[in-house]
Design a protein around this motif. Structure first.
Motif, PDB file in Angstrom:
ATOM      1  N   LYS A 172     -21.374  48.392 109.128  1.00 17.48           N
ATOM      2  CA  LYS A 172     -21.371  48.263 110.592  1.00 17.48           C
ATOM      3  C   LYS A 172     -22.260  49.321 111.221  1.00 17.48           C
ATOM      4  O   LYS A 172     -22.187  50.491 110.864  1.00 17.48           O
ATOM      5  N   CYS A 179     -17.917  31.711 110.814  1.00 14.71           N
ATOM      6  CA  CYS A 179     -17.704  32.603 109.683  1.00 14.71           C
ATOM      7  C   CYS A 179     -16.250  32.583 109.256  1.00 14.71           C
ATOM      8  O   CYS A 179     -15.344  32.677 110.075  1.00 14.71           O
ATOM      9  N   LEU A 224     -21.641  40.592 105.282  1.00 17.97           N
ATOM     10  CA  LEU A 224     -21.471  40.091 106.637  1.00 17.97           C
ATOM     11  C   LEU A 224     -21.905  38.646 106.701  1.00 17.97           C
ATOM     12  O   LEU A 224     -22.476  38.110 105.751  1.00 17.97           O
ATOM     13  N   CYS A 225     -21.612  38.033 107.833  1.00 21.60           N
ATOM     14  CA  CYS A 225     -21.861  36.604 108.015  1.00 21.60           C
ATOM     15  C   CYS A 225     -22.391  36.377 109.424  1.00 21.60           C
ATOM     16  O   CYS A 225     -22.035  37.113 110.354  1.00 21.60           O
ATOM     17  N   ILE A 226     -23.222  35.356 109.565  1.00 19.46           N
ATOM     18  CA  ILE A 226     -23.668  34.931 110.892  1.00 19.46           C
ATOM     19  C   ILE A 226     -23.289  33.468 111.063  1.00 19.46           C
ATOM     20  O   ILE A 226     -23.573  32.632 110.189  1.00 19.46           O
ATOM     21  N   TYR A 241     -27.755  44.246 110.113  1.00 23.22           N
ATOM     22  CA  TYR A 241     -27.706  43.178 111.093  1.00 23.22           C
ATOM     23  C   TYR A 241     -28.310  41.925 110.467  1.00 23.22           C
ATOM     24  O   TYR A 241     -29.223  42.005 109.650  1.00 23.22           O
ATOM     25  N   THR A 242     -27.793  40.808 110.850  1.00 16.86           N
ATOM     26  CA  THR A 242     -28.351  39.573 110.341  1.00 16.86           C
ATOM     27  C   THR A 242     -28.775  38.694 111.505  1.00 16.86           C
ATOM     28  O   THR A 242     -28.194  38.766 112.590  1.00 16.86           O
ATOM     29  N   SER A 243     -29.789  37.916 111.291  1.00 21.49           N
ATOM     30  CA  SER A 243     -30.298  37.032 112.334  1.00 21.49           C
ATOM     31  C   SER A 243     -30.783  35.752 111.676  1.00 21.49           C
ATOM     32  O   SER A 243     -30.977  35.694 110.456  1.00 21.49           O
ATOM     33  N   LEU A 245     -31.601  39.655 106.773  1.00 19.04           N
ATOM     34  CA  LEU A 245     -30.664  40.774 106.752  1.00 19.04           C
ATOM     35  C   LEU A 245     -31.472  42.049 106.928  1.00 19.04           C
ATOM     36  O   LEU A 245     -32.242  42.427 106.047  1.00 19.04           O
ATOM     37  N   HIS A 275     -21.459  37.425 114.671  1.00 19.79           N
ATOM     38  CA  HIS A 275     -21.412  38.173 113.417  1.00 19.79           C
ATOM     39  C   HIS A 275     -19.967  38.413 113.003  1.00 19.79           C
ATOM     40  O   HIS A 275     -19.094  38.616 113.849  1.00 19.79           O
ATOM     41  N   ARG A 276     -19.756  38.416 111.724  1.00 20.81           N
ATOM     42  CA  ARG A 276     -18.484  38.867 111.178  1.00 20.81           C
ATOM     43  C   ARG A 276     -18.805  39.799 110.017  1.00 20.81           C
ATOM     44  O   ARG A 276     -19.425  39.394 109.032  1.00 20.81           O
ATOM     45  N   TYR A 277     -18.369  41.039 110.157  1.00 15.46           N
ATOM     46  CA  TYR A 277     -18.626  42.011 109.106  1.00 15.46           C
ATOM     47  C   TYR A 277     -17.508  41.941 108.067  1.00 15.46           C
ATOM     48  O   TYR A 277     -16.333  42.060 108.397  1.00 15.46           O
TER      49      TYR A 277
END
Length: 124
Positions: free
Chosen positions: A64, A103, A48-50, A68-70, A80, A56-58
């Motif tokens: 999913k 992303c 995934l990407c932030i 989660y990423t922050s 992550l 977010h883009r999984y």
């Protein structure tokens, strides 16, 4: 320019783990950050990407609702959070800094800087 991934380890099925990705010599606030993983015997793939705006883009539908990423722009780091871990999540996890603020598709060619990877092992 460096990215330092950390936080990997051995956990049991269903447990959680949080990976950290600390950046130096550039600001994570200015780049989308992607997470990738490489399972034993497999190609590295996007997770995934932030984006810089926090979107977010999984890249991998299997994470999913669990991953989660922050980002913490003050600490210049990205995290992550991995919950409900499964044996198939076992892999070396990498963080990477994109050339872009949004992303992109999960092609590694969009990512300019890479961390060294941290191993996550999920035992059943």
């Amino acid at each position: 320019v460096q990215l330092q991934a950390s936080g990997g380890g051995l956990v049991k099925v269903g447990e959680s783990l949080r990976l950290s990705c600390a950046a130096s010599e550039f600001r994570v606030a200015h780049r989308a950050i992607g997470w990738f993983r490489q399972a034993p015997g497999k190609e590295r793939e996007g997770v995934l990407c932030i984006s810089t705006s926090g979107g977010h883009r999984y890249y991998d539908d299997s994470v999913k609702g669990r991953f989660y990423t922050s980002r913490d722009n003050v600490k210049n780091a990205v995290y992550l959070q991995m919950n409900s871990l499964r044996p198939e999540d076992t892999a070396v996890y990498y963080c990477a800094a994109s050339e872009y603020s949004d992303c992109t598709p999960p092609s590694e060619s969009f990512y300019e800087y890479w961390g060294q990877g941290t191993l996550v092992t999920v035992s059943s």
